[in-house]
Design a protein around this motif. Structure first.
Motif, mmCIF file in Angstrom:
data_model
loop_
_atom_site.group_PDB
_atom_site.id
_atom_site.type_symbol
_atom_site.label_atom_id
_atom_site.label_comp_id
_atom_site.label_asym_id
_atom_site.label_seq_id
_atom_site.Cartn_x
_atom_site.Cartn_y
_atom_site.Cartn_z
ATOM 1 N N UNK A 61 -23.565 34.221 47.884
ATOM 2 C CA UNK A 61 -22.544 33.542 47.092
ATOM 3 C C UNK A 61 -22.547 34.155 45.705
ATOM 4 N N UNK A 62 -21.409 34.689 45.301
ATOM 5 C CA UNK A 62 -21.308 35.302 43.978
ATOM 6 C C UNK A 62 -21.264 34.234 42.898
ATOM 7 N N UNK A 63 -22.272 34.252 42.059
ATOM 8 C CA UNK A 63 -22.366 33.368 40.905
ATOM 9 C C UNK A 63 -23.375 34.020 39.954
ATOM 10 N N UNK A 64 -22.893 34.847 39.021
ATOM 11 C CA UNK A 64 -23.806 35.594 38.148
ATOM 12 C C UNK A 64 -24.805 34.725 37.384
ATOM 13 N N UNK A 65 -24.393 33.535 36.945
ATOM 14 C CA UNK A 65 -25.319 32.672 36.203
ATOM 15 C C UNK A 65 -26.483 32.222 37.076
ATOM 16 N N UNK A 66 -26.185 31.778 38.297
ATOM 17 C CA UNK A 66 -27.265 31.355 39.193
ATOM 18 C C UNK A 66 -28.098 32.540 39.657
ATOM 19 N N UNK A 67 -27.467 33.700 39.828
ATOM 20 C CA UNK A 67 -28.217 34.905 40.198
ATOM 21 C C UNK A 67 -29.239 35.242 39.119
ATOM 22 N N UNK A 68 -28.832 35.156 37.855
ATOM 23 C CA UNK A 68 -29.765 35.418 36.744
ATOM 24 C C UNK A 68 -30.909 34.399 36.754
ATOM 25 N N UNK A 69 -30.607 33.163 37.088
ATOM 26 C CA UNK A 69 -31.642 32.123 37.115
ATOM 27 C C UNK A 69 -32.673 32.384 38.211
ATOM 28 N N UNK A 70 -32.281 33.092 39.277
ATOM 29 C CA UNK A 70 -33.207 33.389 40.379
ATOM 30 C C UNK A 70 -34.015 34.659 40.159
ATOM 31 N N UNK A 71 -33.743 35.393 39.064
ATOM 32 C CA UNK A 71 -34.463 36.643 38.822
ATOM 33 C C UNK A 71 -35.965 36.402 38.887
ATOM 34 N N UNK A 72 -36.648 37.198 39.692
ATOM 35 C CA UNK A 72 -38.100 37.177 39.888
ATOM 36 C C UNK A 72 -38.597 35.967 40.680
ATOM 37 N N UNK A 73 -37.685 35.158 41.217
ATOM 38 C CA UNK A 73 -38.090 34.037 42.077
ATOM 39 C C UNK A 73 -38.348 34.558 43.485
ATOM 40 N N UNK A 74 -39.180 33.850 44.233
ATOM 41 C CA UNK A 74 -39.388 34.166 45.648
ATOM 42 C C UNK A 74 -39.139 32.896 46.456
ATOM 43 N N UNK A 75 -37.846 32.540 46.632
ATOM 44 C CA UNK A 75 -37.498 31.252 47.216
ATOM 45 C C UNK A 75 -37.709 31.118 48.719
ATOM 46 N N UNK A 76 -37.977 32.213 49.424
ATOM 47 C CA UNK A 76 -38.158 32.122 50.871
ATOM 48 C C UNK A 76 -38.962 33.321 51.352
ATOM 49 N N UNK A 77 -39.466 33.226 52.582
ATOM 50 C CA UNK A 77 -40.133 34.351 53.243
ATOM 51 C C UNK A 77 -39.539 34.463 54.637
ATOM 52 N N UNK A 78 -39.330 35.683 55.075
ATOM 53 C CA UNK A 78 -38.796 35.934 56.404
ATOM 54 C C UNK A 78 -39.955 36.304 57.327
ATOM 55 N N UNK A 79 -39.985 35.708 58.512
ATOM 56 C CA UNK A 79 -41.100 35.914 59.422
ATOM 57 C C UNK A 79 -40.916 37.164 60.264
ATOM 58 N N UNK A 80 -42.000 37.930 60.382
ATOM 59 C CA UNK A 80 -42.057 39.129 61.216
ATOM 60 C C UNK A 80 -43.392 39.114 61.951
ATOM 61 N N UNK A 81 -43.606 40.108 62.802
ATOM 62 C CA UNK A 81 -44.903 40.267 63.456
ATOM 63 C C UNK A 81 -45.775 41.188 62.619
ATOM 64 N N UNK A 82 -47.071 41.171 62.882
ATOM 65 C CA UNK A 82 -47.981 42.041 62.145
ATOM 66 C C UNK A 82 -47.621 43.508 62.372
ATOM 67 N N UNK A 83 -47.362 43.890 63.619
ATOM 68 C CA UNK A 83 -46.958 45.280 63.862
ATOM 69 C C UNK A 83 -45.587 45.555 63.249
ATOM 70 N N UNK A 84 -44.762 44.523 63.149
ATOM 71 C CA UNK A 84 -43.461 44.673 62.507
ATOM 72 C C UNK A 84 -43.572 45.009 61.032
#
Length: 156
Positions: A61-84
Motif C-alpha cells: 500500500x503506497x503511503x510514504x508517511x507510514x513507509x517512513x515510520x516502518x523504516x528499520x522495523x521488522x514487523x514479520x518473519x517469513x517461514x522457510x526450511x533450514x535447507x531453504x
C-alpha cells in the motif's frame, strides 16, 4: 471457543513507491500479482500478491508517511526450511541483495535483508531443538549461547 482464528490472510506493507516496491517484491520474493486497488481518485495505490507455496498474500500500500515510520522495523518473519535458507542466500547473492548471515535465533535459524523502504524482512527456519535450548522450560528467551548446546550455523 467458537471464534477461532484459522490462519493469516495477508500481510500489508506500506511503501513509498508502489511500482518500485512491486518490482522488487516480485523479483526478490517471487510474488505473483493478484489484485490492484484503485483509490477514489482513480489512482492505483495498493496491490495484493500471491505468495507461491504459502497460504497467505502480501499486500503493498503506497503511503510514504507510514513507509517512513516502518523504516528499520521488522514487523514479520517469513517461514522457510533450514535447507531453504541456503537457497535464499544464493538467490539473494545472485540478485545483489545485501543480507545477514544465517544465525541461530530464539526458535531456529534466520537471516534478514531489507526492502527498498528499509523494512527488515526475516526468513525463519523453525527448529524445536534450538527453541528448547534457547528458551528453556520456563519459556524465557535469553540471548547468547545456550548452555550445553552445540555451536550453531553462525558459530555461536
Amino acid at each position: 471457543m467458537n471464534a477461532a482464528l484459522t490462519g493469516v490472510h495477508h500481510l500489508k506493507i506500506w511503501v513509498s513507491d508502489l511500482e518500485r516496491s512491486r518490482s522488487w517484491y516480485e523479483r526478490v520474493l517471487g510474488l505473483e500479482h493478484h489484485t490492484s486497488f484503485e483509490d477514489e481518485d482513480g489512482v492505483i495505490r495498493g496491490m495484493s500478491f500471491k505468495v507461491p507455496g504459502a497460504a497467505f498474500q502480501i499486500a503493498l500500500r503506497q503511503n510514504p508517511d507510514l513507509a517512513r515510520a516502518l523504516f528499520d522495523a521488522d514487523p514479520f518473519a517469513l517461514q522457510v526450511t533450514l535447507s531453504g535458507l541456503d537457497a535464499w542466500v544464493a538467490h539473494l547473492d545472485d540478485l545483489g541483495i545485501p543480507h545477514s548471515p544465517i544465525i541461530r535465533a530464539s526458535s531456529g535459524h534466520a537471516l534478514g535483508f531489507v526492502d527498498p523502504d528499509g523494512v527488515q524482512i526475516r526468513l525463519y527456519a523453525p527448529d524445536e531443538e534450538v527453541h528448547a535450548a534457547q528458551v528453556g522450560p520456563e519459556g524465557v528467551y535469553r540471548s547468547g549461547p545456550a548452555p550445553g548446546f552445540a555451536p550453531g550455523r553462525d558459530g555461536a
